[in-house]
Design a protein around this motif. Structure first.
Motif, PDB file in Angstrom:
ATOM      1  N   GLU A  45      35.719  48.072  34.499  1.00 18.06           N
ATOM      2  CA  GLU A  45      36.989  47.436  34.023  1.00 18.06           C
ATOM      3  C   GLU A  45      38.117  47.677  35.057  1.00 18.06           C
ATOM      4  N   PHE A  46      38.905  46.608  35.232  1.00 11.92           N
ATOM      5  CA  PHE A  46      39.788  46.388  36.278  1.00 11.92           C
ATOM      6  C   PHE A  46      41.142  47.262  35.670  1.00 11.92           C
ATOM      7  N   VAL A  63      41.991  38.463  38.817  1.00 13.21           N
ATOM      8  CA  VAL A  63      41.459  39.304  37.550  1.00 13.21           C
ATOM      9  C   VAL A  63      42.843  39.864  36.967  1.00 13.21           C
ATOM     10  N   SER A 111      45.815  44.019  37.854  1.00 18.84           N
ATOM     11  CA  SER A 111      45.596  42.898  38.264  1.00 18.84           C
ATOM     12  C   SER A 111      45.714  42.389  39.720  1.00 18.84           C
ATOM     13  N   LYS A 124      44.339  42.926  34.436  1.00 19.49           N
ATOM     14  CA  LYS A 124      43.976  44.244  33.907  1.00 19.49           C
ATOM     15  C   LYS A 124      43.357  44.127  32.586  1.00 19.49           C
ATOM     16  N   TRP A 183      40.153  51.542  44.675  1.00 19.13           N
ATOM     17  CA  TRP A 183      40.518  50.158  45.162  1.00 19.13           C
ATOM     18  C   TRP A 183      39.438  49.272  45.667  1.00 19.13           C
ATOM     19  N   VAL A 186      38.912  41.843  45.245  1.00 22.08           N
ATOM     20  CA  VAL A 186      38.401  40.835  44.193  1.00 22.08           C
ATOM     21  C   VAL A 186      38.429  39.418  44.841  1.00 22.08           C
ATOM     22  N   ALA A 237      42.458  45.192  43.833  1.00 19.43           N
ATOM     23  CA  ALA A 237      42.630  45.861  42.299  1.00 19.43           C
ATOM     24  C   ALA A 237      41.879  47.230  41.986  1.00 19.43           C
ATOM     25  N   GLN A 238      42.653  47.817  41.195  1.00 19.38           N
ATOM     26  CA  GLN A 238      41.981  49.146  40.803  1.00 19.38           C
ATOM     27  C   GLN A 238      40.874  48.872  39.743  1.00 19.38           C
ATOM     28  N   LEU A 239      39.621  49.394  39.988  1.00 19.38           N
ATOM     29  CA  LEU A 239      38.356  49.455  39.326  1.00 19.38           C
ATOM     30  C   LEU A 239      38.172  50.695  38.815  1.00 19.38           C
ATOM     31  N   ALA A 295      34.403  44.053  35.221  1.00 16.98           N
ATOM     32  CA  ALA A 295      33.908  43.662  36.229  1.00 16.98           C
ATOM     33  C   ALA A 295      32.463  43.697  36.630  1.00 16.98           C
TER      34      ALA A 295
END
Length: 159
Positions: free
Chosen positions: A139-140, A108, A143, A110, A101, A104, A150-152, A114
């Protein structure tokens, strides 16, 4: 009895720097050279590859600072969004492969690629108009709106 509430097993966005998905992740340990906020991009210091600092554009991103449970004593209220940081000379865990997590700085979606922001070490989509940014680092996987979490997914080194 069927599971109807998944939050009890894998809660959504509980704070910056938290591992978002458990399958396969890899991390390195670096000595913190100054304060490194959880969930921020990290680079090696100019003079010592065993020490890390918040990404500022002078080197490549080597990972993202992972939140540690031992640091939670520094947080005043664990029921609020958990944020924290590594202090100077802490052993900082830095995620180089996995999903984490992050905060951002712009909206962003999904699937967006990134980049890390040179000024803060937080993240933006690669299509940002901001000039001070890293190369693409991941990459995310979810969203988020600006200043949200956001999850990265990263698999570093990739530069």
């Amino acid at each position: 009895m069927p599971i109807t509430n998944y939050d009890q097993y894998m809660p959504e966005a509980i704070g910056k720097g938290r591992i978002a998905q458990y399958p396969e992740h890899r991390a390195d340990t670096l000595g913190a050279n100054g304060v490194i906020g959880w969930g921020r991009a990290v680079q090696h210091t100019a003079t010592n590859k065993n020490r890390g600092e918040v990404y500022n554009g002078t080197s490549k991103v080597v990972g993202i600072a992972i939140a540690n449970h031992y640091g939670e004593y520094r947080v005043t209220n664990l029921h609020n969004e958990i944020t924290g940081q590594y202090e100077n000379n802490d052993a900082a865990s830095v995620l180089r492969k996995g999903v984490i997590w992050v905060q951002v700085l712009e909206d962003v979606v999904k699937g967006d690629l990134a980049v890390a922001d040179n000024a803060t070490g937080d993240f933006r989509p690669s299509t940002t108009a901001t000039a001070g940014k890293s190369a693409v680092i991941g990459e995310f996987k979810s969203s988020a709106t600006a200043n949200g979490l956001a999850q990265l997914e990263v698999n570093l080194p990739n530069q």
